[in-house]
Design a protein around this motif. Structure first.
Motif, PDB file in Angstrom:
ATOM      1  N   GLY A  61      14.061  -9.015  32.413  1.00 44.82           N
ATOM      2  CA  GLY A  61      12.372  -8.789  32.858  1.00 44.82           C
ATOM      3  C   GLY A  61      12.947  -9.082  34.293  1.00 44.82           C
ATOM      4  O   GLY A  61      12.121  -9.171  35.214  1.00 44.82           O
ATOM      5  N   ARG A  62      14.102  -9.740  34.301  1.00 46.19           N
ATOM      6  CA  ARG A  62      13.918 -10.924  35.903  1.00 46.19           C
ATOM      7  C   ARG A  62      14.938  -9.705  36.648  1.00 46.19           C
ATOM      8  O   ARG A  62      14.716  -9.087  37.757  1.00 46.19           O
ATOM      9  CB  ARG A  62      15.011 -11.700  36.043  1.00 46.19           C
ATOM     10  CG  ARG A  62      15.741 -12.076  37.734  1.00 46.19           C
ATOM     11  CD  ARG A  62      16.506 -13.448  37.628  1.00 46.19           C
ATOM     12  NE  ARG A  62      15.741 -13.972  38.644  1.00 46.19           N
ATOM     13  CZ  ARG A  62      16.049 -13.882  40.092  1.00 46.19           C
ATOM     14  NH1 ARG A  62      16.467 -12.760  40.501  1.00 46.19           N
ATOM     15  NH2 ARG A  62      15.275 -14.835  41.071  1.00 46.19           N
ATOM     16  N   TYR A 115      23.032 -13.038  34.122  1.00 44.06           N
ATOM     17  CA  TYR A 115      22.713 -13.060  36.020  1.00 44.06           C
ATOM     18  C   TYR A 115      22.055 -11.435  35.803  1.00 44.06           C
ATOM     19  O   TYR A 115      22.173 -11.096  35.723  1.00 44.06           O
ATOM     20  CB  TYR A 115      24.452 -13.090  36.461  1.00 44.06           C
ATOM     21  CG  TYR A 115      24.381 -14.571  36.400  1.00 44.06           C
ATOM     22  CD1 TYR A 115      23.989 -15.291  37.453  1.00 44.06           C
ATOM     23  CD2 TYR A 115      25.709 -14.567  35.634  1.00 44.06           C
ATOM     24  CE1 TYR A 115      24.256 -16.414  37.555  1.00 44.06           C
ATOM     25  CE2 TYR A 115      25.965 -16.261  35.963  1.00 44.06           C
ATOM     26  CZ  TYR A 115      25.594 -16.944  36.772  1.00 44.06           C
ATOM     27  OH  TYR A 115      26.066 -18.162  36.930  1.00 44.06           O
ATOM     28  N   ALA A 116      21.210 -11.691  36.707  1.00 41.69           N
ATOM     29  CA  ALA A 116      20.051 -10.650  36.635  1.00 41.69           C
ATOM     30  C   ALA A 116      19.369 -10.655  38.099  1.00 41.69           C
ATOM     31  O   ALA A 116      19.878 -11.834  39.023  1.00 41.69           O
ATOM     32  CB  ALA A 116      19.107 -10.464  35.558  1.00 41.69           C
ATOM     33  N   GLY A 117      18.666  -9.413  38.332  1.00 40.85           N
ATOM     34  CA  GLY A 117      18.373  -9.533  39.931  1.00 40.85           C
ATOM     35  C   GLY A 117      18.521  -8.280  40.423  1.00 40.85           C
ATOM     36  O   GLY A 117      18.576  -7.541  39.847  1.00 40.85           O
ATOM     37  N   GLY A 172      19.546 -15.240  34.256  1.00 39.48           N
ATOM     38  CA  GLY A 172      18.312 -14.211  33.413  1.00 39.48           C
ATOM     39  C   GLY A 172      18.279 -13.473  33.128  1.00 39.48           C
ATOM     40  O   GLY A 172      19.311 -12.624  32.668  1.00 39.48           O
ATOM     41  N   ARG A 208      10.631  -9.018  44.573  1.00 43.21           N
ATOM     42  CA  ARG A 208      10.310 -10.595  45.360  1.00 43.21           C
ATOM     43  C   ARG A 208      11.125 -10.103  47.143  1.00 43.21           C
ATOM     44  O   ARG A 208      11.160  -9.332  47.643  1.00 43.21           O
ATOM     45  CB  ARG A 208      11.594 -10.884  44.817  1.00 43.21           C
ATOM     46  CG  ARG A 208      10.446 -11.760  43.148  1.00 43.21           C
ATOM     47  CD  ARG A 208      12.170 -12.455  42.747  1.00 43.21           C
ATOM     48  NE  ARG A 208      11.514 -12.715  41.333  1.00 43.21           N
ATOM     49  CZ  ARG A 208      12.381 -12.325  40.571  1.00 43.21           C
ATOM     50  NH1 ARG A 208      12.996 -11.171  40.383  1.00 43.21           N
ATOM     51  NH2 ARG A 208      11.505 -12.973  39.307  1.00 43.21           N
ATOM     52  N   ASP A 263      19.389 -10.882  45.492  1.00 41.80           N
ATOM     53  CA  ASP A 263      18.582 -12.315  44.407  1.00 41.80           C
ATOM     54  C   ASP A 263      18.899 -11.804  43.794  1.00 41.80           C
ATOM     55  O   ASP A 263      18.425 -11.305  42.164  1.00 41.80           O
ATOM     56  CB  ASP A 263      17.081 -11.674  44.991  1.00 41.80           C
ATOM     57  CG  ASP A 263      16.394 -12.655  44.402  1.00 41.80           C
ATOM     58  OD1 ASP A 263      16.767 -13.174  44.215  1.00 41.80           O
ATOM     59  OD2 ASP A 263      15.526 -12.214  44.403  1.00 41.80           O
ATOM     60  N   GLY A 274      12.021  -7.329  37.888  1.00 40.91           N
ATOM     61  CA  GLY A 274      11.467  -7.478  38.387  1.00 40.91           C
ATOM     62  C   GLY A 274      11.869  -8.072  40.138  1.00 40.91           C
ATOM     63  O   GLY A 274      10.809  -8.374  41.354  1.00 40.91           O
ATOM     64  N   ALA A 275      12.815  -7.973  40.421  1.00 33.48           N
ATOM     65  CA  ALA A 275      14.246  -9.254  41.679  1.00 33.48           C
ATOM     66  C   ALA A 275      12.899  -7.689  42.439  1.00 33.48           C
ATOM     67  O   ALA A 275      12.853  -7.947  43.938  1.00 33.48           O
ATOM     68  CB  ALA A 275      15.124  -8.831  41.268  1.00 33.48           C
ATOM     69  N   GLN A 286      20.832 -16.174  45.668  1.00 38.81           N
ATOM     70  CA  GLN A 286      19.466 -16.402  45.729  1.00 38.81           C
ATOM     71  C   GLN A 286      19.023 -17.594  46.631  1.00 38.81           C
ATOM     72  O   GLN A 286      18.203 -17.674  47.465  1.00 38.81           O
ATOM     73  CB  GLN A 286      18.457 -16.744  44.727  1.00 38.81           C
ATOM     74  CG  GLN A 286      18.117 -17.612  43.381  1.00 38.81           C
ATOM     75  CD  GLN A 286      19.158 -18.204  42.781  1.00 38.81           C
ATOM     76  OE1 GLN A 286      20.619 -17.351  42.791  1.00 38.81           O
ATOM     77  NE2 GLN A 286      19.526 -18.463  42.153  1.00 38.81           N
TER      78      GLN A 286
END
Length: 589
Positions: free
Chosen positions: A290-291, A264-266, A287, A298, A283, A294-295, A114
């Protein structure tokens, strides 16, 4: 042992140092200490994270750069500090700081996707002498990585506690200092995978941990004998270079969530240019689920665009001053400019050309050295097939019986629920995007598809949630389809996976699996039978000394036997996959 996402990432060398400093008595209590610490409240205050050990004692982790990089940054207020168990337990419960991530080709990528570094043109690669060999330091580091990874394999995820994990992290740090970033990154991936398995993390996938162990053992085993170009591949690189690519006109394809067992998340959004070349905008950061969910909403971090990932997957992008990595990831340097542009339908130009490529050619590219493993397919939904991991869709793809499985099983992501709803849309003709899953039968992970009842609308199956009202009015209940015969390679694959979960001891007594090698031989897998025999033999081998006492197990021999089994299984699966899809490219059994 759980890895707490609330704690800052900790450098591998810090974890290794604090665990090594424990007395033998405290080291035996480390796993229990980690479990106890995970239940304590955590408070973040800027760059400092505090854990309440009890009503009067706090433990602090200072991460001014986002990660804990020294042992002095971990402070405990108990009477036994700094030689207490709490400091080692805290760093063992925290995510591992990992700023490199090795790719299958040996190129490492910046995991902090990111906020990528400002890319620049990569320098001309240094000519590698064909007779150049590893340095003494690299040989020492490779042996240390192999020994530590072999110890984790022998113990299995059930027995690989914090002490064994710390030894592998120390070896990873040594490899990094010796200039072996690929081995270092793979070792860290193994540790985070083991932690995810021990904590029953929904993001944990056993095949991913098997692949990570195969990679770290394979690199460490081959490196002492490598030279020239092979040595360059095994060493890897710390950062993936970005090169200028001028101006690009991109069309959104789809977005997919990223949620890994390594913490890692995104989201990653895939785009294509008018020639069919694929580019990604990512991104991804430390995380959890939740990340990942929600990514998609973004804003894309490239140029001045205000598009979100979800919007970009259906719109377009005009980029000037673009910089691109070898895997197609777009850089976000200061000189990059990007504005929103119109998108394109999957069934219109220029995206339609992705689906015009013959299926066999797409599979050959994914199995080979292609830049990606995506498949663009036109399918007709037929029914469902029950597998050990759950039901999967069965679809007809140019006469092939194709299994479409969920790309991720985490309950926070809608993959499996969407798959269940699509199973009720039997007879629907859909255009899909999937990721090849090599195996004896045609199989892929479903990522995106056309809406089953709304032409021109596409669904990102890891981010969008279908409803029953979205199904065609004529949708029929999902029906079970006949399961075709499968080559018995699963007999060997199962043992490879069991060793990773339960360690050497689960293979020492084959029990009802004693006849598996004979079955492999009867079906033409003579090499596979020999590999399985050797795996069982090394697992059960416990020699005795002159007084009849059991000698220590030969851990390196068992690791080499397991590595041979894992490599053979992977090679044969790729060959069978190529045959199943009707390609002429792939390994032969």
């Amino acid at each position: 042992m759980s890895t707490s996402p609330e704690l800052p990432p900790v450098a591998p060398s810090v974890t290794a140092e604090l665990v090594e400093a424990l007395s033998p008595r405290l080291r035996k209590r480390l796993d229990a200490g980690v479990a106890k610490l995970a239940a304590r409240p955590v408070v973040r205050d800027g760059d400092t994270v505090r854990i309440a050990i009890d009503d009067d004692t706090d433990l602090e982790l200072h991460a001014p750069g986002g990660a804990v990089t020294s042992a002095d940054a971990v402070r405990c207020g108990c009477l036994l500090a700094p030689d207490c168990l709490h400091r080692a337990a805290a760093v063992s419960a925290a995510p591992v700081a990992q700023d490199i991530q090795a790719t299958p080709t040996g190129v490492a990528e910046d995991s902090q996707a990111q906020t990528p570094q400002t890319p620049a043109a990569s320098p001309e690669p240094r000519t590698q002498p064909e007779d150049e060999t590893p340095s003494p330091g690299q040989l020492t580091a490779a042996h240390a990585v192999f020994a530590a990874a072999a110890a984790v394999l022998e113990a299995g995820t059930d027995g690989a506690g914090a002490a064994l994990q710390a030894e592998l992290l120390r070896a990873a740090h040594t490899a990094r200092l010796a200039g072996l970033p690929r081995a270092a990154a793979a070792a860290v991936t193994v540790v985070t995978g083991v932690r995810a398995a021990r904590s029953a993390d929904p993001a944990y996938r056993l095949p991913d941990l098997v692949e990570a162990l195969r990679t770290v053992l394979g690199v460490a085993h081959r490196l002492p004998h490598a030279a020239g170009a092979e040595l360059v591949e095994l060493r890897g690189t710390v950062r993936q270079p970005y090169t200028p690519d001028g101006s690009l006109r991109l069309y959104g394809l789809f977005s997919e969530p990223v949620l890994t067992a390594t913490g890692y998340a995104g989201a990653v959004t895939w785009t294509a240019d008018a020639e069919g070349r694929l580019y990604t905008v990512s991104d991804v950061a430390p995380g959890g689920a939740g990340r990942a969910t929600g990514a998609a909403d973004r804003t894309v971090r490239i140029g001045d665009t205000a598009l979100t990932h979800r919007e970009l997957s259906r719109a377009g992008l005009a980029v000037s001053g673009a910089t691109v990595s070898p895997t197609g990831r777009l850089g976000a340097g200061a000189g990059v400019r990007a504005v929103r542009a119109s998108g394109a339908d999957w069934r219109g130009e220029p995206l339609e050309r992705l689906w015009a490529v013959p299926v066999a050619e797409q599979v050959a590219r994914a199995l080979g050295d292609g830049p990606h493993d995506l498949l663009f397919l036109d399918v007709t939904l037929v029914g469902t097939v029950r597998e050990a991991a759950g039901d999967c869709l069965l679809a007809d793809c140019d006469g092939l019986a194709l299994r479409l499985a969920a790309a991720h099983d985490d309950p926070a992501l809608p993959h499996r629920e969407n798959l269940r709803l699509l199973a009720a849309a039997r007879g629907s003709r859909l255009r899909i995007v999937a990721r090849l899953a090599p195996g004896p039968l045609p199989r892929a992970l479903l990522l995106a598809a056309e809406h089953p009842s709304q032409p021109g609308v596409r669904v990102d199956l890891g981010l969008d949630r279908l409803q029953r009202a979205d199904l065609p009015a004529s949708a029929a209940p999902p029906g079970a389809a006949p399961v075709p015969d499968e080559a018995p390679l699963h007999l060997l694959r199962r043992r490879v996976h069991q060793a990773v979960s339960g360690g050497r001891r689960v293979l020492a007594f084959p029990g009802g699996a004693a006849g598996d090698p004979a079955r492999l031989r009867r079906t033409g897998f003579a090499t596979g039978a020999a590999v399985l025999d050797e795996l069982h033999a090394t697992a059960a081998d416990r020699t005795r000394d002159a007084f009849g006492r059991l000698l220590p197990t030969d851990t390196p021999r068992f690791a080499r036997a397991w590595l041979a089994a894992a490599c053979y299984t992977g090679a044969v699966e790729r060959g069978l996959c190529a045959t199943a899809w009707g390609t002429r490219t792939g390994s032969q059994a």
